[in-house]
Design an enzyme around this catalytic site. Structure first.
Site, PDB file in Angstrom:
ATOM      1  N   ASN A   1      -1.784  -6.912  17.281  1.00 29.73           N
ATOM      2  CA  ASN A   1      -1.916  -5.552  16.760  1.00 29.73           C
ATOM      3  C   ASN A   1      -2.049  -4.528  17.874  1.00 29.73           C
ATOM      4  OD1 ASN A   1      -1.630  -5.453  13.864  1.00 29.73           O
ATOM      5  ND2 ASN A   1      -3.255  -6.976  13.870  1.00 29.73           N
TER       6      ASN A   1
ATOM      7  N   ILE B   1       0.851  -1.203   0.000  1.00 28.20           N
ATOM      8  CA  ILE B   1       0.000   0.000   0.000  1.00 28.20           C
ATOM      9  C   ILE B   1       0.881   1.245   0.000  1.00 28.20           C
ATOM     10  CG2 ILE B   1      -1.703   1.327   1.325  1.00 28.20           C
ATOM     11  CD1 ILE B   1      -2.929  -1.331   2.211  1.00 28.20           C
ATOM     12  N   GLY B   2       1.918   1.206   0.831  1.00 26.22           N
ATOM     13  CA  GLY B   2       2.840   2.342   0.891  1.00 26.22           C
ATOM     14  C   GLY B   2       3.424   2.680  -0.476  1.00 26.22           C
TER      15      GLY B   2
ATOM     16  N   ASP C   1     -14.421   0.539   0.943  1.00 28.00           N
ATOM     17  CA  ASP C   1     -15.705  -0.168   0.833  1.00 28.00           C
ATOM     18  C   ASP C   1     -16.740   0.754   0.176  1.00 28.00           C
ATOM     19  OD1 ASP C   1     -14.681  -2.413   2.496  1.00 28.00           O
ATOM     20  OD2 ASP C   1     -14.594  -0.831   3.993  1.00 28.00           O
TER      21      ASP C   1
ATOM     22  N   HIS D   1     -14.941  -2.742   8.859  1.00 31.38           N
ATOM     23  CA  HIS D   1     -14.270  -3.036   7.582  1.00 31.38           C
ATOM     24  C   HIS D   1     -13.957  -4.539   7.593  1.00 31.38           C
ATOM     25  CE1 HIS D   1     -11.662  -2.962   4.146  1.00 31.38           C
ATOM     26  NE2 HIS D   1     -10.659  -3.439   4.879  1.00 31.38           N
TER      27      HIS D   1
HETATM   28  P1  NDP Z   1       0.104  -4.012   2.718  1.00 29.34           P
HETATM   29  O1  NDP Z   1       0.748  -2.713   2.518  1.00 29.34           O
HETATM   30  O2  NDP Z   1      -0.463  -4.713   1.542  1.00 29.34           O
HETATM   31  O3  NDP Z   1      -1.084  -3.889   3.801  1.00 29.34           O
HETATM   32  C1  NDP Z   1      -0.870  -3.272   5.043  1.00 29.34           C
HETATM   33  C2  NDP Z   1      -2.103  -3.375   5.881  1.00 29.34           C
HETATM   34  O4  NDP Z   1      -3.195  -2.761   5.225  1.00 29.34           O
HETATM   35  C3  NDP Z   1      -2.541  -4.803   6.200  1.00 29.34           C
HETATM   36  O5  NDP Z   1      -2.982  -4.838   7.558  1.00 29.34           O
HETATM   37  C4  NDP Z   1      -3.721  -5.003   5.286  1.00 29.34           C
HETATM   38  O6  NDP Z   1      -4.692  -5.864   5.810  1.00 29.34           O
HETATM   39  C5  NDP Z   1      -4.311  -3.616   5.307  1.00 29.34           C
HETATM   40  N1  NDP Z   1      -5.301  -3.371   4.252  1.00 29.34           N
HETATM   41  C6  NDP Z   1      -6.458  -2.685   4.424  1.00 29.34           C
HETATM   42  N2  NDP Z   1      -7.156  -2.636   3.308  1.00 29.34           N
HETATM   43  C7  NDP Z   1      -6.462  -3.325   2.388  1.00 29.34           C
HETATM   44  C8  NDP Z   1      -6.689  -3.643   1.026  1.00 29.34           C
HETATM   45  N3  NDP Z   1      -7.780  -3.283   0.390  1.00 29.34           N
HETATM   46  N4  NDP Z   1      -5.753  -4.328   0.357  1.00 29.34           N
HETATM   47  C9  NDP Z   1      -4.643  -4.708   0.985  1.00 29.34           C
HETATM   48  N5  NDP Z   1      -4.391  -4.455   2.288  1.00 29.34           N
HETATM   49  C10 NDP Z   1      -5.285  -3.785   2.971  1.00 29.34           C
HETATM   50  O7  NDP Z   1       1.032  -5.014   3.524  1.00 29.34           O
HETATM   51  P2  NDP Z   1       2.548  -5.445   3.247  1.00 29.34           P
HETATM   52  O8  NDP Z   1       2.695  -6.748   3.927  1.00 29.34           O
HETATM   53  O9  NDP Z   1       2.931  -5.282   1.822  1.00 29.34           O
HETATM   54  O10 NDP Z   1       3.372  -4.350   4.046  1.00 29.34           O
HETATM   55  C11 NDP Z   1       3.232  -4.148   5.409  1.00 29.34           C
HETATM   56  C12 NDP Z   1       4.423  -3.374   5.905  1.00 29.34           C
HETATM   57  O11 NDP Z   1       4.161  -3.014   7.241  1.00 29.34           O
HETATM   58  C13 NDP Z   1       5.714  -4.192   5.888  1.00 29.34           C
HETATM   59  O12 NDP Z   1       6.704  -3.443   5.213  1.00 29.34           O
HETATM   60  C14 NDP Z   1       6.052  -4.356   7.368  1.00 29.34           C
HETATM   61  O13 NDP Z   1       7.446  -4.261   7.609  1.00 29.34           O
HETATM   62  C15 NDP Z   1       5.331  -3.209   7.986  1.00 29.34           C
HETATM   63  N6  NDP Z   1       4.889  -3.386   9.361  1.00 29.34           N
HETATM   64  C16 NDP Z   1       5.087  -2.348  10.174  1.00 29.34           C
HETATM   65  C17 NDP Z   1       4.717  -2.419  11.495  1.00 29.34           C
HETATM   66  C18 NDP Z   1       4.987  -1.264  12.374  1.00 29.34           C
HETATM   67  O14 NDP Z   1       5.132  -0.149  11.901  1.00 29.34           O
HETATM   68  N7  NDP Z   1       5.046  -1.457  13.675  1.00 29.34           N
HETATM   69  C19 NDP Z   1       4.091  -3.622  12.045  1.00 29.34           C
HETATM   70  C20 NDP Z   1       3.873  -4.649  11.080  1.00 29.34           C
HETATM   71  C21 NDP Z   1       4.242  -4.513   9.770  1.00 29.34           C
HETATM   72  P3  NDP Z   1      -4.767  -7.423   5.467  1.00 29.34           P
HETATM   73  O15 NDP Z   1      -3.570  -8.046   6.134  1.00 29.34           O
HETATM   74  O16 NDP Z   1      -6.066  -7.843   6.074  1.00 29.34           O
HETATM   75  O17 NDP Z   1      -4.735  -7.530   3.979  1.00 29.34           O
END
Ligand code: NDP
Length: 346
Positions: free
Chosen positions: A125, A37-38, A179, A207
């Site tokens: 979380n 997403i980032g 949504d 959500h």
């Molecule tokens: P994404 O960027 O794809 O998703 C991140 C979050 O957004 C997930 O919880 C995901 O939920 C949620 N989400 C909400 N809506 C959507 C949607 N429509 N489609 C996809 N995701 C959605 O995850 P990545 O794994 O690519 O990246 C996560 C990053 O976060 C990693 O780089 C990791 O290192 C970092 N991270 C940072 C943390 C912190 O700052 N403390 C803790 C944990 C991770 P869902 O899982 O249900 O798809």
């Protein structure tokens, strides 16, 4: 790591869409910045489409291996030569990331592992969003606007709100705009109109698959359309399709709906900063008891912007079908809230 010094652009003296004066620059923090997403979101934030002509300082917050990846993302942002992009900071330190932040996107979350219970996911979380909320309360700008994207987004936002001392509950929201946008897309396709002609879509609740996308108040070019949409289509196709769209995208695309999630996060924050004339959108925010939703539960409601803050649209009459659906999704939220309460997280 800070990889770009501020430019000398002088942007002082401008006003926001809602007429309020604003600063020449905006500090924007994004957790999980190196994720999928980032990778979409950051480019949209850097263009100026969310914060207008203000210089955008980006704080990319990551953990573990994500830090190195975020440094790579920061390098690419630099290479994109955005005129409005100021400092880019990559950090693991929440205080550095959130200091004086005006906008915060909490995207990073722990994904659910195979076989893991929902309560374990909520607890994991809680360990992420509690400290983030605390740090936001300690160092963010007092007028910070927070959007939680990382799932389970509503309850994660409730945890943030419980820890962000000094920050009003209404400044902390969770994203149901995706949504909402999905629901608009489905109806526009069904009726053959454009999404811009539709207003007063509502997504109620969580959500999650229990959410209630509701067309009761929906208008097309200002005219109600609910009676043009038959009940069988609504209950058997529209509602489940919107609620399960994320899974459908994964099945078809092979990867999650990261770009549309980022785009909806942009919509949410752009509207919040710039205002929307009389329109309604769906926003999950801590309930004030409206529509019988218990206080503190982060629930999606129809909202409009009044003086730069989200306000729940009041006075809608709720029929039996709506009541039943709203109660179901609110019950799930209450259960999630109770779980994190039992774990001492809120
Ligand atoms: P994404 O960027 O794809 O998703 C991140 C979050 O957004 C997930 O919880 C995901 O939920 C949620 N989400 C909400 N809506 C959507 C949607 N429509 N489609 C996809 N995701 C959605 O995850 P990545 O794994 O690519 O990246 C996560 C990053 O976060 C990693 O780089 C990791 O290192 C970092 N991270 C940072 C943390 C912190 O700052 N403390 C803790 C944990 C991770 P869902 O899982 O249900 O798809």
């Amino acid at each position: 790591m800070t990889i770009q010094e501020p430019t000398s652009a002088n942007l002082a003296g401008q006003t926001q869409g809602n007429g309020e004066p604003h600063n020449a620059e905006v500090n924007v923090a994004i957790t999980g910045a190196a994720g999928q997403i980032g990778y979409s979101l950051l480019w949209r934030l850097a263009t100026g489409e969310v914060f207008g002509e203000r210089r955008v300082n980006l704080r990319l917050i990551e953990v573990g291996e994500g830090v190195k990846a975020a440094q790579g993302v920061a390098m690419e942002l630099l290479d994109s030569a955005f005129p409005l992009l100021g400092q880019i900071t990559v950090t693991e330190d929440l205080h550095e990331g959130f200091r004086d932040a005006h906008a915060v996107f909490l995207v990073g979350a722990k994904p659910r592992q195979k076989g893991e219970e929902r309560s374990d996911l909520l607890a994991a979380n809680g360990g992420i969003f509690g400290p983030q909320g605390k740090a936001i309360g300690e160092v963010a700008s007092p007028d910070v606007r927070v959007l939680v994207v990382g799932n389970p987004a509503n309850t994660n936002a409730a945890i943030v709100a419980a820890h962000a001392e000094g920050i009003a509950p209404r400044q902390i929201t969770a994203m149901t705009r995706l949504d909402h946008n999905r629901a608009l897309g489905q109806v526009a396709e069904k009726l053959g109109g454009g999404v811009a002609e539709l207003d007063r879509m509502i997504v109620w609740g969580n959500h999650s698959a229990s959410q209630f996308p509701d067309v009761t108040e929906l208008t097309l070019k200002g005219k109600p359309v609910a009676d043009q949409l038959d009940q069988a289509w609504l209950t058997e196709e529209f509602i489940p399709r919107v609620a399960k769209r994320g899974a459908e995208i994964i099945e078809v695309r092979g990867r999650s709906s990261a770009a549309s999630a980022a785009s909806s996060a942009v919509d949410h924050m752009r509207d919040w900063f710039n205002g929307i004339e009389g329109e309604w959108v769906s926003v999950a925010l801590p309930s004030d008891g409206s529509y019988g939703v218990p206080e503190g539960i982060v629930c999606s409601f129809p909202c409009r912007l009044v003086d730069g803050q989200w306000e729940i649209v009041q006075g809608l009459s709720i029929n039996e079908f709506q009541r039943e659906r709203i109660e179901k999704t609110v019950a799930e939220l209450q259960e999630e809230f109770q779980t994190v309460k039992d774990q001492g997280l809120v």
